[in-house]
Design an enzyme around this catalytic site. Structure first.
Site, PDB file in Angstrom:
ATOM      1  N   ASP A 186     -38.398 -73.964 -39.954  1.00 25.50           N
ATOM      2  CA  ASP A 186     -39.617 -74.183 -40.742  1.00 25.50           C
ATOM      3  C   ASP A 186     -40.859 -73.787 -39.960  1.00 25.50           C
ATOM      4  OD1 ASP A 186     -37.784 -75.345 -42.500  1.00 25.50           O
ATOM      5  OD2 ASP A 186     -38.224 -77.376 -41.798  1.00 25.50           O
ATOM      6  N   GLY A 204     -40.306 -82.330 -44.596  1.00 22.18           N
ATOM      7  CA  GLY A 204     -39.447 -81.667 -45.566  1.00 22.18           C
ATOM      8  C   GLY A 204     -39.625 -80.188 -45.339  1.00 22.18           C
ATOM      9  N   ALA A 230     -37.069 -76.206 -36.530  1.00 19.31           N
ATOM     10  CA  ALA A 230     -37.094 -74.928 -35.810  1.00 19.31           C
ATOM     11  C   ALA A 230     -37.362 -73.767 -36.768  1.00 19.31           C
ATOM     12  CB  ALA A 230     -35.776 -74.717 -35.070  1.00 19.31           C
ATOM     13  N   ASN A 242     -43.053 -78.737 -43.980  1.00 16.21           N
ATOM     14  CA  ASN A 242     -43.152 -78.347 -42.573  1.00 16.21           C
ATOM     15  C   ASN A 242     -43.708 -76.927 -42.451  1.00 16.21           C
ATOM     16  OD1 ASN A 242     -41.774 -80.757 -42.252  1.00 16.21           O
ATOM     17  ND2 ASN A 242     -39.825 -79.788 -41.762  1.00 16.21           N
TER      18      ASN A 242
END
Length: 304
Positions: free
Chosen positions: A259, A29, A257, A33
């Site tokens: 996160d 999530g 990406a 993350n």
């Protein structure tokens, strides 16, 4: 200097394609993350905690065990009878992702229902991270409860970090979405928007317009992510800076990406206070992440 980073939002059960017709289960999530990657790269004297709500079922037990295994703390997470974690499935085509969601009884929708617990959790932290998805899953009254505490944290000098992460399918009304995202920005001291979202939903003509709009909302520090084009930094009392993206050999999965960039940036920024060095480091980590499957890539596969 030791400290605590708190990330607030929804962690979900993740199903992704494996060999044949099998599915692989994981947990992810956006804000979790971010917490995961922050934990990978923050100094050991920092703690990282996740704040959400989960159920009392077996799936919730397994999720908490997984979170703890990553080194992210679960001590503040609420348990809610009769609820369970949400679930999503990743569909990949040429490295790009789409999702199917099942989250109607997600316990995370109740994360702000205990205002006293929410306040105590935020007060115990130095950096507080949330996203537009965090706000989107909450009822309007609950979103305002969270924003009230975040405004209080910002006024107290905490670093309040917001990624608008605009996902219109989570919102029932576009105007409410835009107003709530703007309210999230006002409650923040550092905002990390993706320019493509801002252009589509706020109509920003360029990155300068995004920066000006958020400056007008009282945000002191801004990191505008523009995918493969790079990142623009606008920090108080520093000249505006552009940081190019890192080279990517082959895109495998763009999940997480942004996160991973956020988490790696915050880890380096917390350690040395240099946003340009933090962005350069985070761009390298994000470039590594998208060359692997899944949202959470092990540290031994990441190089900066």
């Amino acid at each position: 200097m030791a400290g605590r980073l708190l990330s607030i939002g929804e962690c979900m059960v993740e199903l992704m394609q494996a060999e044949g017709d099998f599915l692989r289960k994981g947990y992810a999530g956006d804000t979790f993350n971010t917490a995961y990657y922050a934990r990978l790269f923050l100094p050991k004297d920092w703690s990282v905690d996740y704040f959400t709500a989960v159920g009392t079922d077996t799936v919730s037990d397994e999720m908490l065990a997984f979170i703890e295994k990553t080194g992210v703390g679960t001590g503040y997470i609420r348990r809610v009878e009769g609820r369970s974690p949400g679930l999503y499935m990743i569909h990949l085509k040429d490295g790009e992702r789409s999702f199917s969601y099942w989250r109607s009884v997600s316990a995370a929708k109740t994360l702000a229902d205990d205002a006293d617990h929410l306040r105590a959790t935020i007060e115990a932290s130095d950096i507080v991270v949330f996203s537009g998805i965090t706000l989107a899953i909450l009822a309007p009254t609950a979103a305002e409860t969270l924003l009230l505490e975040l405004r209080r944290a910002k006024a107290a000098g905490k670093l309040v970090v917001f990624d608008p992460n605009i996902r219109p399918r989570l919102w029932n009304d576009k105007q409410y979405m835009l107003e709530t995202i703007s309210a999230g920005a006002r409650a923040s001291s550092l905002i990390m928007p993706s320019f493509d979202d801002e252009a589509v939903h706020f109509g920003d003509a360029d990155i300068a317009a995004t920066i000006a709009r958020y400056r007008g909302l009282g945000v002191g520090n801004i990191v505008v992510k523009d995918g493969a084009k790079g990142v623009t930094l606008s920090f108080a009392e520093r000249p505006e800076t552009f940081v190019p993206s890192a080279r990517v050999e082959r895109i495998v999965d763009t999940t997480s990406a942004g996160d991973s960039f956020n988490g790696a940036f915050l880890a380096r920024y917390a350690a040395d206070g240099d946003p340009q060095a933090a962005a350069t480091f985070a761009a390298s980590i994000a470039a590594n992440v998208i060359q692997h499957h899944g949202a959470l890539v092990p540290k031994d596969k990441l190089t900066a």
